[in-house]
Design an enzyme around this catalytic site. Structure first.
Site, mmCIF file in Angstrom:
data_model
loop_
_atom_site.group_PDB
_atom_site.id
_atom_site.type_symbol
_atom_site.label_atom_id
_atom_site.label_comp_id
_atom_site.label_asym_id
_atom_site.label_seq_id
_atom_site.Cartn_x
_atom_site.Cartn_y
_atom_site.Cartn_z
ATOM 1 N N TRP A 71 -6.146 -2.081 7.914
ATOM 2 C CA TRP A 71 -5.033 -1.636 8.924
ATOM 3 C C TRP A 71 -4.097 -0.735 8.313
ATOM 4 C CZ3 TRP A 71 0.055 -2.523 9.409
ATOM 5 C CH2 TRP A 71 0.710 -2.130 10.720
ATOM 6 N N HIS A 72 -3.828 -1.200 6.884
ATOM 7 C CA HIS A 72 -2.226 -0.700 6.398
ATOM 8 C C HIS A 72 -2.891 0.766 6.128
ATOM 9 C CE1 HIS A 72 -0.936 -4.749 6.122
ATOM 10 N NE2 HIS A 72 0.221 -4.340 6.083
ATOM 11 N N GLY A 73 -3.854 1.070 5.767
ATOM 12 C CA GLY A 73 -4.391 2.556 5.142
ATOM 13 C C GLY A 73 -5.793 2.428 4.832
#
Lengths: 324, 485
Positions: free
Chosen positions: B321-323
């Site tokens: 989700w973060h990257g």
């Protein structure tokens, strides 16, 4: 709402009062102000070469300190920061002119690599905040209100500090026969993984561009020379030594030849403007440089012997200049 | 789009002023227009991405509410796939494409698909997750579908929390758009104080520390020893102050207008366990994953091996989700593995403590304090260590940093710290101030403690924070870290 307004007014008053002591500044500008207030004879600008020290050096003193030791008859004040270039030097010089200061000599080293594409394009080499502060100090020095609020305006991004794309693009950067390699910047590898090929690519990008008078940093240099023509302050340039032995060994004679051509342009321009220039580009052997100990690629950082050599050469040049 | 900019400092009061001048029936329209304008300051055309998400989820929710049986699931699935599809195209396509191309090259196959030349829309993961929580809640019957298209659009793109959360739930935010909000001095004052605190954390701490962090992490191979350790420690404080500072500004600015957003942080670095830390760090995201992924997978009501697997899955997804980078996946996986290990060994550790005769947590006050302190230090240490992987540009960079950091050495020349010293000193000193304030406040917000003080204590405190921000804030343009997610 009344309390908010009162609070804002309080903050405003505090900011204006404290701006008499604190204003938008940076350490190098403060250093310059100190030197000018103390009326030092020689203002010595520079990049990281001035205060680098290599592993195993007996002294950590930089070139300005060594120069001061050799020259007790006059005072030397240095204003340096890693990656400084002619763009910054021009702004500092404009500031000196604006406030009417007149040091006897202004020394500016020319690191030939500072004209390279990598130096020109690296974001951390742009110094946007410093440029804005120097520009403001040059144009609005007496404005108390601007002095009080420049720093808050910088903090809250009131100025567009992105590098101007057109400026970077118009720099004529090519390796003679075509555009520079992508690998012109320092290879992003561990020191032990850097191959001779990597170093060769770096050397080509860092030194083997084709320098012309249209280069923005050359234009900055010309502006400085024009600004100090006929003034009480004398300019003195010198070309920082480079590790030409390693360059020639890895790239071949073409390396020295291209560097000579680039240096030739700078020599011609300074001669045309009557600015003395000492060319130390090829004056030192590979042993005088410190990059093998802690760097990754050949650069201009000098070991103690190299720093002492440059300080001695500077001392000789400045002595004759001061005598004149 | 930057909160710490003159543009926002002018934009916010103007919007707020008009918001309170307008009658309640038109307030939503102003907020929606302001939110559109705010988002379009980045790349105007990207408003169409938001519009697509909004239309799909608006229609899907109404269809879900009116349908029965498998049709409900179909509508929910369509909505989720559409949301994730947008996320995939803009955020993950190039990552998967690059990895597939590398695999194909390794196998000697031709790979014809080229990378997309697109810029990641800011806050994409935030508003996508917020929109998804709405349709899921409608599907679960906990939320009525919103019939007012404008209000629903505002729910997805309410500008204080549009680009980096807190990720809201429909039950909390949607009803607030329908309530009349009149100017309330105490609410406005509380909101402004919160914004001031958030700006202080962002501008004075996070951005000053970023000077060192960005330089070291951009080319870690150019640094060895102590600077790597210091930059990692600096990043631990930077990321907390940057994101919690952003959340404070978002919560504060919403509160000035009378809205209450969810809390996003609760002194996470004082957590005695990693599980606890995740309940106190980016709360709106961790609770999202808990409610919409971990519990549907079975949560903690399944066998221990299955629970461990669930934890790993949830945290790998959380990392992703973060990257779109292996660093985030490994970072998430590492957290999942740590938590799974602690679940798997809980009984064994308890038996070991008993067998060794070590004092237990509840044995005495001293033992429990010592136990808490040790656990907190270990948790903090692990989190800081994992942030190396989170922050590094690649796994090889992360490995280099982890294997080359030390408590000494690495200062290669005298001018090494030039340009960093002041920023670092200000950043670390202010971070210490935040740490002390968090120790003091415990379960009580600092603002409440400050409000009990007389005016001659409160005002100088506020003025000092504002003055420090104005004069010692970093001048470099450093976007909020979580904007990129």
């Amino acid at each position: 709402v009344g309390r908010l307004v009162a609070f804002a007014a309080l903050l405003l008053i505090v900011q204006i009062i404290l701006s008499f002591w604190l204003e938008a500044s940076f350490p190098e500008l403060s250093a310059l102000d100190r030197h000018l207030a103390a009326r030092v004879d020689v203002i010595y600008f520079g990049d990281s070469v001035l205060h680098y020290h290599a592993r195993g050096d007996r002294t950590r003193r930089g070139i300005p300190e060594l120069l001061q030791e050799l020259s007790p008859a006059y005072t030397v004040g240095s204003v340096d920061h890693p990656a400084y270039h002619f763009g910054l030097y021009r702004r500092f010089c404009e500031y000196i002119r604006r406030i009417g200061a007149a040091p006897k000599i202004i020394v500016i080293p020319i690191t030939i690599r500072s004209f390279s594409a990598a130096w020109l394009r690296r974001p951390e080499y742009q110094f946007p905040t410093e440029s804005i502060i120097l520009g403001y100090r040059t144009q609005h020095f007496e404005s108390r209100m601007m002095r009080a609020f420049l720093q808050p305006l910088l903090v809250f991004k009131a100025f567009d500090m992105r590098p101007e794309a057109a400026f970077v693009e118009r720099a004529p950067m090519n390796a003679g026969n075509g555009p520079l390699d992508d690998g012109a910047d320092v290879p992003h590898k561990r020191p032990e993984d850097i191959s001779d090929d990597d170093i060769m690519r770096w050397l080509r990008g860092a030194y083997m561009y084709s320098l012309t008078g249209a280069h923005p940093r050359i234009q900055d240099m010309l502006d400085i020379m024009r600004a100090f023509r006929g003034t009480r302050s004398k300019l003195f340039f010198y070309l920082t030594p480079i590790d030409h032995e390693t360059g020639t060994q890895l790239v071949g004679e073409a390396f020295s030849q291209r560097v000579r051509e680039n240096v030739g342009l700078i020599l011609r321009l300074s001669a045309a403007h009557d600015v003395p220039l000492s060319d130390l580009t090829f004056s030192l052997g590979a042993d005088a440089f410190g990059w093998r100990g802690d760097g990754k690629v050949p650069d201009e950082h000098l070991a103690e012997s190299g720093r002492r050599y440059v300080a001695t050469r500077l001392q000789q040049s400045l002595r004759s200049l001061l005598r004149d | 789009v930057l909160f710490n900019s003159v543009s926002f400092l002018l934009y916010f009061p103007v919007v707020t002023l008009f918001y309170f001048l307008l009658p309640h029936t038109h307030q939503w329209a102003l907020l929606l227009a302001a939110s559109c304008l705010f988002y379009m300051a980045f790349i105007p055309a990207y408003i169409l991405i938001l519009a697509f998400t909004i239309v799909i989820d608006y229609v899907a929710a109404i269809l879900i509410a009116n349908a029965t049986g498998t049709a409900r699931k179909t509508f929910l699935g369509t909505s989720i796939l559409s949301n994730l599809g947008v996320l995939f195209v803009f955020k993950y396509f190039n990552f998967f494409n690059t990895n597939l191309a590398a695999a194909a090259e390794f196998l000697g196959w031709k790979y014809p698909i080229h990378a997309l030349e697109i810029v990641l829309p800011i806050g994409l993961s935030f508003h996508t997750f917020q929109a998804m929580s709405y349709t899921i809640e409608v599907y679960r019957g906990r939320q009525q579908p919103e019939n007012h298209f404008g209000i629903f659009a505002l729910y997805v793109m309410f500008y204080p929390q549009l680009v980096a959360g807190p990720i809201e739930r429909p039950q909390n935010l949607l009803p607030q758009f329908k309530e009349p909000h009149n100017f309330h001095p105490l609410e406005a004052s509380a909101g402004l104080q919160r914004m001031l605190w958030g700006m202080f954390k962002k501008v004075v701490i996070a951005d000053n520390l970023a000077v060192l962090v960005n330089r070291v992490y951009a080319n870690p191979q150019e640094h060895v020893g102590f600077p790597l350790l210091l930059a990692t420690l600096a990043f631990t404080f930077q990321v907390y102050c940057d994101f919690s500072g952003y959340s404070d500004i978002a919560i504060g600015s919403a509160r000035v207008m009378g809205f209450r957003l969810r809390e996003n942080f609760d002194r996470p670095y004082f957590s005695p366990s990693l599980g606890e830390l995740w309940r106190r760090w980016h709360i709106s995201l961790s609770s999202w994953f808990r409610d919409y992924l971990y519990i549907p997978l079975g949560g903690s009501r399944v066998s221990r091996p299955r629970r461990c697997l669930n934890l790993c899955v949830v945290f790998v997804v959380c990392g992703l989700w973060h990257g779109a980078n292996w660093t985030y996946i490994v970072w998430g996986g590492l957290h999942g593995l740590y938590l799974a290990t602690s679940v798997a060994t809980a009984r064994l550790r308890a038996e070991l403590i008993g067998a060794l005769g070590l004092p237990t947590y509840s044995a005495s006050r001293t033992a429990s304090i010592a136990h808490d302190a040790l656990c907190t230090a270990v948790t903090f240490g692990f989190f800081a260590f994992s942030l190396v992987i989170f922050r590094a540009n690649s796994l090889s960079d992360a490995m280099f940093i982890l294997t080359h950091m030390s408590f000494s050495g690495g200062i290669t020349y005298a001018g090494y710290w030039v340009g960093w010293k002041k920023a670092l000193a200000v950043g670390f000193l202010a971070a210490s101030l935040v740490a002390v304030s968090e120790v003091i406040r415990k379960n009580r917000p600092l603002r409440d403690a400050l409000l009990e003080q007389p005016l001659f204590v409160r005002w100088p405190a506020y003025a000092a924070a504002a003055w420090l921000m104005m004069n010692y804030g970093a001048t470099d343009e450093i976007p909020f870290i979580y904007f990129q997610f």
